[in-house]
Design an enzyme around this catalytic site. Sequence first.
Site, PDB file in Angstrom:
ATOM      1  N   THR A 125       0.872  -1.192   0.000  1.00  0.00           N
ATOM      2  CA  THR A 125       0.000   0.000   0.000  1.00  0.00           C
ATOM      3  C   THR A 125       0.897   1.227   0.000  1.00  0.00           C
ATOM      4  O   THR A 125       1.905   1.258   0.722  1.00  0.00           O
ATOM      5  CB  THR A 125      -0.949   0.084   1.212  1.00  0.00           C
ATOM      6  OG1 THR A 125      -1.445   1.431   1.302  1.00  0.00           O
ATOM      7  CG2 THR A 125      -0.315  -0.267   2.525  1.00  0.00           C
ATOM      8  N   ASP A 127       0.096   3.813   1.322  1.00  0.00           N
ATOM      9  CA  ASP A 127      -0.155   4.492   2.610  1.00  0.00           C
ATOM     10  C   ASP A 127       0.812   4.056   3.719  1.00  0.00           C
ATOM     11  O   ASP A 127       0.926   4.731   4.738  1.00  0.00           O
ATOM     12  CB  ASP A 127      -1.591   4.222   3.079  1.00  0.00           C
ATOM     13  CG  ASP A 127      -2.625   4.930   2.222  1.00  0.00           C
ATOM     14  OD1 ASP A 127      -2.238   5.618   1.254  1.00  0.00           O
ATOM     15  OD2 ASP A 127      -3.832   4.795   2.514  1.00  0.00           O
ATOM     16  N   ARG A 266      -3.585  28.581  -2.859  1.00  0.00           N
ATOM     17  CA  ARG A 266      -3.820  27.694  -4.009  1.00  0.00           C
ATOM     18  C   ARG A 266      -3.734  26.257  -3.503  1.00  0.00           C
ATOM     19  O   ARG A 266      -2.992  25.971  -2.550  1.00  0.00           O
ATOM     20  CB  ARG A 266      -2.762  27.903  -5.103  1.00  0.00           C
ATOM     21  CG  ARG A 266      -2.857  29.229  -5.825  1.00  0.00           C
ATOM     22  CD  ARG A 266      -4.104  29.333  -6.701  1.00  0.00           C
ATOM     23  NE  ARG A 266      -4.119  30.556  -7.487  1.00  0.00           N
ATOM     24  CZ  ARG A 266      -4.590  31.734  -7.097  1.00  0.00           C
ATOM     25  NH1 ARG A 266      -5.089  31.869  -5.876  1.00  0.00           N
ATOM     26  NH2 ARG A 266      -4.561  32.777  -7.897  1.00  0.00           N
TER      27      ARG A 266
HETATM   28  O1  F6P Z   1      -4.660   2.269  -1.568  1.00  0.00           O
HETATM   29  C1  F6P Z   1      -4.875   3.228  -0.581  1.00  0.00           C
HETATM   30  C2  F6P Z   1      -5.235   4.511  -1.254  1.00  0.00           C
HETATM   31  O2  F6P Z   1      -4.164   4.927  -2.021  1.00  0.00           O
HETATM   32  C3  F6P Z   1      -5.689   5.581  -0.268  1.00  0.00           C
HETATM   33  O3  F6P Z   1      -4.678   6.408   0.192  1.00  0.00           O
HETATM   34  C4  F6P Z   1      -6.716   6.335  -1.060  1.00  0.00           C
HETATM   35  O4  F6P Z   1      -7.687   6.920  -0.239  1.00  0.00           O
HETATM   36  C5  F6P Z   1      -7.320   5.282  -1.900  1.00  0.00           C
HETATM   37  O5  F6P Z   1      -6.339   4.320  -2.123  1.00  0.00           O
HETATM   38  C6  F6P Z   1      -7.861   5.781  -3.224  1.00  0.00           C
HETATM   39  O6  F6P Z   1      -8.351   4.718  -3.931  1.00  0.00           O
HETATM   40  P1  F6P Z   1      -9.074   4.717  -5.319  1.00  0.00           P
HETATM   41  O7  F6P Z   1      -8.102   4.169  -6.297  1.00  0.00           O
HETATM   42  O8  F6P Z   1     -10.232   3.815  -5.132  1.00  0.00           O
HETATM   43  O9  F6P Z   1      -9.454   6.121  -5.651  1.00  0.00           O
END
Ligand code: F6P
Length: 342
Positions: A125, A127, A266
């Site tokens: 991930t 994240d 911005r």
């Molecule tokens: O995979 C986690 C993530 O990158 C999060 O940080 C984010 O909120 C989400 O995926 C966004 O996902 P999607 O591709 O569904 O917009």
Amino acid sequence: MKVGILSGGGDAPGINAVIRAVVRKGIRNYGYEIVGIRDGWRGLIEGKLIPLDLEAISGMLPRGGSILGTSRTNPFKNEGGAQKILKNVKENGLDAVVVIGGEDTLGVAYKLYEMGLPCVAVPKTIDNDLAGTDYTFGFNTAVHIATEALDRLHTTAEAHHRVIILEVMGRYTGWIALEAGIAGGADAILIPEKPFDIDEVCGYIKQRQNRGRTFSLIVVAEGAKSKGGEEIVYSRGVDEFGHPRLGGVGYYLGKEIEKCMDIETRVVVLGHLQRGGSPTAFDRVLATRYGIAAIDLVHKGQFGRMVALQRNRIVSVLLKDVIGKRKTVDLTLYEVSKVFFG
Ligand code: F6P
């Protein structure tokens, strides 16, 4: 031995490097047959498998995305999904499945493991919020891209005497915001773990003005919220794992700052630029190490485990010990970043 591999959840740069390592070592060292499963758990529900040979993984190392595709399908939210998966695994003669995913995909892997699916997991991930591992692959690339964005925004913010807010991903944790913010010299970093106070944020901008600095850069994680407030969602509804679609906290901040002081703001939402494209060298190496370790676990028959990085060594941990836990940011690192606020 026949081994399947899938990627689920949001993509992360390095998925293809994991697949490449699993295929390469699986075929060359262990003589396995490897098959790719299309679009995460959905592919196992629908029985969509493709053969993966050495030719199929050629040129994969620097390529972003996933050659197998991905999805946020939750088999436990689809009628009979888990049973269909177990049936398809049996009918296709799969002896093991390598699951590349974040907390949702690996949560499903653990439940299916308990129901008899022989699987091993690879933590993915951008994240970086999975427990049990110091780093997930994809995170380093996201930080690199966000840092480059900050470097670029710096010069234009300075030239126009503006406050520029960079909104980055990070639903529940602020790892990307924090590391990119430190690397890019942000004047304030707002993360989900530390609800913010708008007066405090304006205070940092004013402190800078008092020192003759007429511009500021603020990094905010999409999941950050004000003290006592709610996270800002982009649209109603939740996905099959119950997550709302976040986005917009940067715009909220920009407007609030303009209300409390006389300065132009911005907003830049970095969005999926953070997830697309080629992985950094760090992520290519990490993803390769994870892929090799995953197929080694399969070979040893150690199922129900996740490969992990701890103190720069590849280890494996029990899936049951990491599921349902979240690795929030290192607060000592957050304290380091605060020295540079304002
Ligand atoms: O995979 C986690 C993530 O990158 C999060 O940080 C984010 O909120 C989400 O995926 C966004 O996902 P999607 O591709 O569904 O917009």
